[in-house]
Design a protein around this motif. Structure first.
Motif, short mmCIF file in Angstrom:
data_model
loop_
_atom_site.label_atom_id
_atom_site.label_comp_id
_atom_site.label_asym_id
_atom_site.label_seq_id
_atom_site.Cartn_x
_atom_site.Cartn_y
_atom_site.Cartn_z
N LEU A 128 115.14 24.28 54.36
CA LEU A 128 115.11 25.28 53.46
C LEU A 128 116.21 24.70 52.23
N THR A 137 118.16 25.45 48.64
CA THR A 137 118.48 26.37 47.78
C THR A 137 118.68 25.62 46.51
N ALA A 197 120.25 31.27 49.84
CA ALA A 197 119.89 30.68 51.03
C ALA A 197 119.98 31.77 52.19
N VAL A 228 119.93 23.48 55.87
CA VAL A 228 119.64 23.85 54.43
C VAL A 228 120.06 22.64 53.47
N ILE A 243 121.20 21.86 49.25
CA ILE A 243 121.65 22.49 48.20
C ILE A 243 121.14 21.39 47.05
N GLN A 283 130.72 26.31 50.25
CA GLN A 283 130.10 26.71 51.51
C GLN A 283 131.11 26.75 52.59
N LEU A 328 125.96 28.77 57.26
CA LEU A 328 124.74 28.10 56.91
C LEU A 328 124.92 26.78 57.42
N VAL A 374 124.21 23.66 56.40
CA VAL A 374 124.15 22.80 55.21
C VAL A 374 124.23 21.33 55.71
#
Length: 387
Positions: free
Chosen positions: A95, A97, A166, A183, A185, A202, A209, A211
Motif C-alpha cells: 500500500l 500512502t 493508510a 506500506v 510513504i 510514524q 503500520l 512502513v
C-alpha cells in the motif's frame, strides 16, 4: 484480466459521483463524540480512478472520510481516495500512502474531486504504482474537501493525515488489505513535506503500520527559509497560500489583522481557487506589498512556522530523499540541510540530486527511480544510505 469498455467505465464513474455526493460531511465534533480511533472510516462510497478522462485503469476506488488529528492533537475528519488494482491477486499487496503537491486551497482542488474525472495533476504518477499491483490511498489533507480552510503547509497535520489514510485503507472492507500490509510513504513538494512528517511521526503516532520506506522529494523542510527565498519572486503566491494555511490551523495568528485591502482580497480569492490561479495571482509580490506589517517577523508566527520544521526526529524506516539542483521554489540547500539533520540522528537516508531540471520536472523524471526504490524495500533488499 479483461477490462470493461470505456462506455461502461464512464457510466460507472457517473454513478460513483452520484454516490459521492451522498457522503455526509462528518465534523471534528462528531469524530470526537463517538470515541473512534485515528484512521477509522467515518463514511465511504464507490469512486473511480482515471488518469485522463475515461481512461481505464483496471482498479476499484472508494472515496472515504476518516478520523485523523490536527497539528495540536485535536480530532478531525479528513477525506481521501483508496485505489486497489483489480488484477486477480489474492495474496498480500503493498500500500502506498500518497500526498500530492500543491493543488490549491479551494475544495474543488481536492484529489478526491479530480481523480474520478481524470483531472488530477499527479494521476499518471499514481498509476505507476497501481500498474505495479500496489494499492494507493491519496489523502485530501485537512480542510481540503472537508469543512474549513485547508491547513496548507502545516506539517504535523499533513503527516497525521497521511498515516491515518493508510490506516483507513487497511480498515476499509473490500480492499483486501490487512494489518500486515507493507506500506510505503510517497510525496513531493507539499506532498514531500507531508511525507517527511509522516516518516518522522510514524514511530510514535502509528507504530503498528508496517512502513518499509519513505520516498520524499522537493521538501520545504524549513518554511521560514522557503518564504524568504520566494518573497517577491515567481513563487511568492505560495507564501500567501501558506500564510492562509497556517492561519486556518492556528486562528490566534490573526492573519487578517496584518493584511492591507489588497492582501485581504488576494487571500480571499486564494481560498476559493486552485493553484494555477493562485500562483499567478500572487506571483512577484512582496510581503510588504500586501501587509501593514510583516507577520513572519512576529514571534508567534515564527513559533508556529517552526512547528512545521523538519529534521528533529529520525524516520524509523529508510528514506529516499531527492531534490533538483536547480529547484526555483524550494532551495536545494533546504533539502540538503534536512538530509544532514536526519543523518546526524541516525536515519537511513539515500539522497539523490537531480542535476538537470527544476521543481515540477523533478517529480516526473525521478518517478521510475522512486518506484524501483520502493520495490526494493517491499522485497526486503538492502538499502544504500549515503550519509
Amino acid at each position: 484480466m479483461r477490462l470493461r469498455s470505456s462506455t461502461a467505465l464512464t457510466a460507472a464513474a457517473v454513478a460513483a459521483l452520484g454516490l459521492l455526493a451522498q457522503i455526509p460531511a462528518a465534523t471534528a465534533e462528531e469524530a470526537a463524540a463517538d470515541g473512534g480511533r485515528p484512521g477509522d472510516v467515518v463514511a465511504s462510497a464507490p469512486s473511480a480512478f482515471h488518469p485522463l478522462p475515461g481512461q481505464p485503469t483496471g482498479t476499484r476506488a472508494w472515496k472515504v472520510h476518516y478520523r485523523s488529528t490536527t497539528a495540536d492533537g485535536a480530532p478531525n475528519v479528513v477525506s481521501g481516495t483508496v485505489i486497489v488494482p483489480q488484477d486477480g491477486r489474492t495474496g498480500p499487496r503493498p500500500l502506498i500512502t500518497y500526498a500530492v503537491g500543491t493543488v490549491g486551497l479551494g475544495d474543488s482542488c481536492a484529489p478526491s474531486a479530480n481523480l474520478p474525472n481524470g483531472t488530477a495533476m499527479e494521476a499518471n504518477l499514481i498509476q505507476q504504482y497501481t500498474q505495479r499491483g500496489w494499492a494507493v490511498v491519496v489523502t485530501d489533507y485537512e480542510g481540503l474537501g472537508t469543512p474549513g480552510v485547508h491547513t496548507y503547509t502545516v506539517g504535523p497535520s499533513a503527516g497525521h493525515a497521511m498515516l491515518d489514510a493508510a490506516r483507513a485503507a487497511i480498515r476499509l472492507p473490500g480492499t483486501g488489505l490487512s494489518a500486515d500490509t507493507p506500506v510505503g510513504i510517497v510525496g513531493y513538494s507539499q506532498g514531500g513535506q507531508a511525507g517527511s512528517w509522516a516518516a518522522e511521526l510514524q514511530g510514535s503516532y502509528a507504530p503498528e503500520l508496517k512502513v518499509k520506506g519513505t520516498a520524499t522529494g522537493g521538501v520545504p523542510a524549513d518554511l521560514l527559509k522557503v518564504a524568504a527565498f520566494n518573497n517577491g519572486s515567481y513563487g511568492s503566491g505560495l507564501v500567501f497560500m501558506a500564510a492562509a494555511g497556517q492561519d486556518a490551523a492556528f486562528p490566534e495568528l490573526k492573519l487578517d489583522s496584518y493584511l492591507n485591502p489588497a492582501g485581504r482580497a488576494l487571500v480571499a480569492g486564494m481560498k476559493e481557487n486552485c493553484v494555477a490561479v493562485d500562483a499567478v495571482a500572487g506571483s512577484f509580490k512582496r510581503i510588504s506589498d500586501l501587509t501593514t506589517r510583516d507577520p513572519l517577523a512576529q514571534p508567534d508566527w515564527q513559533a508556529r512556522l517552526n512547528q512545521s520544521r523538519l529534521g528533529r526526529t529520525a524516520p524509523a524506516a529508510p528514506v529516499l530523499q531527492y531534490h533538483a539542483l536547480g529547484d526555483e521554489l524550494i532551495p536545494y540547500a533546504v533539502g540538503r540541510q534536512l538530509r544532514s539533520e536526519w543523518c546526524a540522528r541516525g536515519a537511513d537516508v539515500q539522497f539523490d540530486t537531480i542535476v538537470l531540471g527544476e521543481h515540477v520536472s523533478g517529480v516526473i523524471t525521478h518517478s521510475l527511480a522512486v518506484g524501483n526504490w520502493l520495490a526494493d524495500r517491499f522485497a526486503g533488499r538492502a538499502t544504500h544510505p549515503d550519509c
